[in-house]
Write a protein that holds these residues in place. Structure first.
Motif, mmCIF file in Angstrom:
data_model
loop_
_atom_site.group_PDB
_atom_site.id
_atom_site.type_symbol
_atom_site.label_atom_id
_atom_site.label_comp_id
_atom_site.label_asym_id
_atom_site.label_seq_id
_atom_site.Cartn_x
_atom_site.Cartn_y
_atom_site.Cartn_z
ATOM 1 N N GLU A 59 0.823 -1.219 0.000
ATOM 2 C CA GLU A 59 0.000 0.000 0.000
ATOM 3 C C GLU A 59 0.853 1.264 0.000
ATOM 4 O OE1 GLU A 59 -3.563 2.110 2.645
ATOM 5 O OE2 GLU A 59 -2.920 0.054 3.071
ATOM 6 N N GLU A 60 1.916 1.261 0.801
ATOM 7 C CA GLU A 60 2.781 2.437 0.892
ATOM 8 C C GLU A 60 3.423 2.754 -0.461
ATOM 9 O OE1 GLU A 60 6.946 3.816 3.119
ATOM 10 O OE2 GLU A 60 5.956 1.945 3.682
ATOM 11 N N HIS A 61 3.959 1.731 -1.109
ATOM 12 C CA HIS A 61 4.633 1.963 -2.395
ATOM 13 C C HIS A 61 3.633 2.152 -3.542
ATOM 14 C CE1 HIS A 61 8.142 0.352 -0.161
ATOM 15 N NE2 HIS A 61 8.789 1.218 -0.920
ATOM 16 N N ARG A 62 2.440 1.598 -3.395
ATOM 17 C CA ARG A 62 1.410 1.828 -4.410
ATOM 18 C C ARG A 62 0.999 3.293 -4.413
ATOM 19 N NH1 ARG A 62 -1.241 -2.221 -3.329
ATOM 20 N NH2 ARG A 62 -2.830 -1.368 -1.916
ATOM 21 N N HIS A 63 0.893 3.888 -3.223
ATOM 22 C CA HIS A 63 0.606 5.325 -3.136
ATOM 23 C C HIS A 63 1.729 6.123 -3.796
ATOM 24 C CE1 HIS A 63 1.022 9.293 -1.166
ATOM 25 N NE2 HIS A 63 -0.280 9.330 -1.326
ATOM 26 N N PRO A 72 9.001 14.444 -6.592
ATOM 27 C CA PRO A 72 10.287 13.795 -6.848
ATOM 28 C C PRO A 72 10.697 12.800 -5.770
ATOM 29 C CG PRO A 72 10.429 16.119 -7.390
ATOM 30 C CD PRO A 72 9.096 15.912 -6.724
ATOM 31 N N ALA A 73 10.354 13.073 -4.511
ATOM 32 C CA ALA A 73 10.725 12.158 -3.431
ATOM 33 C C ALA A 73 9.988 10.832 -3.556
ATOM 34 C CB ALA A 73 10.440 12.800 -2.074
ATOM 35 N N LEU A 74 8.704 10.888 -3.899
ATOM 36 C CA LEU A 74 7.932 9.664 -4.101
ATOM 37 C C LEU A 74 8.429 8.910 -5.325
ATOM 38 C CD1 LEU A 74 4.287 10.829 -3.306
ATOM 39 C CD2 LEU A 74 5.847 9.533 -1.844
ATOM 40 N N HIS A 75 8.825 9.642 -6.348
ATOM 41 C CA HIS A 75 9.367 9.032 -7.568
ATOM 42 C C HIS A 75 10.616 8.225 -7.233
ATOM 43 C CE1 HIS A 75 11.204 8.913 -11.632
ATOM 44 N NE2 HIS A 75 9.956 9.025 -12.061
ATOM 45 N N ALA A 76 11.526 8.821 -6.485
ATOM 46 C CA ALA A 76 12.763 8.125 -6.105
ATOM 47 C C ALA A 76 12.454 6.917 -5.227
ATOM 48 C CB ALA A 76 13.698 9.088 -5.389
ATOM 49 N N LYS A 77 11.512 7.073 -4.316
ATOM 50 C CA LYS A 77 11.165 6.002 -3.388
ATOM 51 C C LYS A 77 10.614 4.785 -4.121
ATOM 52 C CE LYS A 77 8.069 5.036 0.515
ATOM 53 N NZ LYS A 77 7.156 5.659 1.514
ATOM 54 N N VAL A 78 9.673 5.001 -5.015
ATOM 55 C CA VAL A 78 9.036 3.850 -5.650
ATOM 56 C C VAL A 78 9.950 3.186 -6.668
ATOM 57 C CG1 VAL A 78 7.862 5.023 -7.576
ATOM 58 C CG2 VAL A 78 6.838 2.979 -6.519
ATOM 59 N N TYR A 79 10.806 3.965 -7.331
ATOM 60 C CA TYR A 79 11.712 3.325 -8.287
ATOM 61 C C TYR A 79 12.827 2.557 -7.590
ATOM 62 C CZ TYR A 79 9.431 4.764 -12.504
ATOM 63 O OH TYR A 79 8.512 4.877 -13.523
ATOM 64 N N ALA A 80 13.158 2.939 -6.374
ATOM 65 C CA ALA A 80 14.087 2.123 -5.590
ATOM 66 C C ALA A 80 13.468 0.750 -5.332
ATOM 67 C CB ALA A 80 14.416 2.817 -4.274
ATOM 68 N N GLU A 81 12.169 0.738 -5.069
ATOM 69 C CA GLU A 81 11.468 -0.530 -4.849
ATOM 70 C C GLU A 81 11.328 -1.322 -6.151
ATOM 71 O OE1 GLU A 81 9.286 -3.581 -2.884
ATOM 72 O OE2 GLU A 81 10.776 -2.084 -2.286
ATOM 73 N N VAL A 82 11.032 -0.632 -7.249
ATOM 74 C CA VAL A 82 10.952 -1.299 -8.554
ATOM 75 C C VAL A 82 12.275 -1.965 -8.889
ATOM 76 C CG1 VAL A 82 10.742 -0.913 -11.049
ATOM 77 C CG2 VAL A 82 9.114 0.166 -9.473
ATOM 78 N N LEU A 83 13.363 -1.264 -8.668
ATOM 79 C CA LEU A 83 14.678 -1.818 -8.960
ATOM 80 C C LEU A 83 14.989 -3.001 -8.050
ATOM 81 C CD1 LEU A 83 16.659 1.480 -9.547
ATOM 82 C CD2 LEU A 83 16.163 -0.272 -11.250
ATOM 83 N N ARG A 84 14.625 -2.880 -6.792
ATOM 84 C CA ARG A 84 14.875 -3.987 -5.856
ATOM 85 C C ARG A 84 14.150 -5.249 -6.314
ATOM 86 N NH1 ARG A 84 12.760 -6.765 -1.895
ATOM 87 N NH2 ARG A 84 10.734 -5.689 -2.047
ATOM 88 N N VAL A 88 17.841 -5.808 -8.731
ATOM 89 C CA VAL A 88 18.958 -4.917 -8.384
ATOM 90 C C VAL A 88 18.877 -4.676 -6.873
ATOM 91 C CG1 VAL A 88 20.136 -2.745 -8.878
ATOM 92 C CG2 VAL A 88 18.740 -3.819 -10.646
ATOM 93 N N PRO A 89 19.355 -5.620 -6.075
ATOM 94 C CA PRO A 89 19.173 -5.527 -4.630
ATOM 95 C C PRO A 89 20.126 -4.574 -3.925
ATOM 96 C CG PRO A 89 20.398 -7.507 -5.173
ATOM 97 C CD PRO A 89 20.028 -6.866 -6.484
ATOM 98 N N ARG A 90 21.237 -4.232 -4.556
ATOM 99 C CA ARG A 90 22.227 -3.390 -3.883
ATOM 100 C C ARG A 90 21.854 -1.913 -4.011
ATOM 101 N NH1 ARG A 90 28.087 -6.215 -5.317
ATOM 102 N NH2 ARG A 90 27.531 -8.314 -4.583
ATOM 103 N N VAL A 91 21.754 -1.260 -2.880
ATOM 104 C CA VAL A 91 21.282 0.126 -2.841
ATOM 105 C C VAL A 91 22.153 1.038 -3.685
ATOM 106 C CG1 VAL A 91 20.898 2.126 -1.356
ATOM 107 C CG2 VAL A 91 20.203 -0.157 -0.587
ATOM 108 N N GLU A 92 23.474 0.880 -3.623
ATOM 109 C CA GLU A 92 24.357 1.775 -4.376
ATOM 110 C C GLU A 92 24.179 1.605 -5.881
ATOM 111 O OE1 GLU A 92 26.751 -1.969 -3.470
ATOM 112 O OE2 GLU A 92 25.293 -0.682 -2.459
#
Length: 228
Positions: A59-63, A72-84, A88-92
């Motif tokens: 629910e959090e990432h769907r929002h 922009p902050a939500l954009h970065a947040k959800v694409y970090a999850e998409v990549l994970r 692409v599990p490594r944060v860096e």
């Protein structure tokens, strides 16, 4: 009758994000192995999909996904999850890839983008770019001198409204001083970009193909709709 104004989408319409091979060669999966070609291609598809949720989200990432082009902050947040979730599990590594997504210098214009914009300018047809996006795309145009042909950039994260809501198209039309029936919207997403029809705009759909495969899609679309 030729339109008095043309509104263009950005991603998949005028420009496309096309990775350099070096972008993904250092990416590794959870086991530390390099991503294969198929995984790389699927990853880029998910990063640039114009509409539709590309992975299963809580629910959090769907929002965040639904509002990513407003913040922009939500954009970065959800694409970090998409990549994970896309291997692409490594944060860096995820941060490095995401930084390329939101870097306008990394985006490639379609071969006929400049000829089309120049031709419209020569005919006195006014132009705006209307994009669901969470970063400033103006540098992609100014770096190539294409900003000279665009009278107004209407970006969702600046305006607080996203396509297909009529309000974002209305901002562009009012800036150009034209009514909906006197304008053509060109985009690669029937649902989002086609929302301009609610204000009476004509609509032309182009395919978001690789730039090497779509060399005259914009020219063909504009000729079909009487703009060129």
């Amino acid at each position: 009758m030729a339109p008095k104004a043309v509104l263009f989408d950005f991603s998949g319409t005028l420009f496309r994000l096309e990775q350099d091979e070096s972008w993904l060669t250092e990416l590794t999966d959870t086991g530390g192995d390099p991503l294969d070609i198929e995984a790389q291609a699927e990853l880029m598809r998910k990063m640039t999909a114009p509409v539709g949720q590309v992975v299963e989200l809580d629910e959090e990432h769907r929002h965040a996904w639904e509002n990513r082009d407003l913040d922009p902050a939500l954009h970065a947040k959800v694409y970090a999850e998409v990549l994970r979730q896309s291997g692409v599990p490594r944060v860096e590594q995820a941060k490095a890839l995401y930084s390329r997504l939101v870097d306008p210098a990394r985006w490639t214009p379609y071969p006929d983008a400049e000829p089309v914009l120049k031709a419209l300018s020569d005919k006195g047809i006014r132009v705006a770019v209307v994009s669901n996006i969470a970063f400033d795309i103006r540098p992609a145009f100014s770096a190539r001198g294409l900003d000279a042909y665009v009278e107004k950039f209407v970006l969702s994260f600046e305006e607080g409204v996203i396509k297909p809501e009529p309000g974002i198209f209305r901002v562009a039309l009012e800036a150009l001083g034209v009514d909906g029936p006197d304008a053509l919207m060109v985009g690669d997403a029937e649902e989002a970009d086609g929302g301009a029809r609610a204000l009476g705009c004509d609509f032309a759909l182009v395919e978001p193909l690789p730039t090497a495969e779509r060399t005259d899609g914009l020219l063909a679309a504009l000729r079909e709709h009487g703009a060129l």
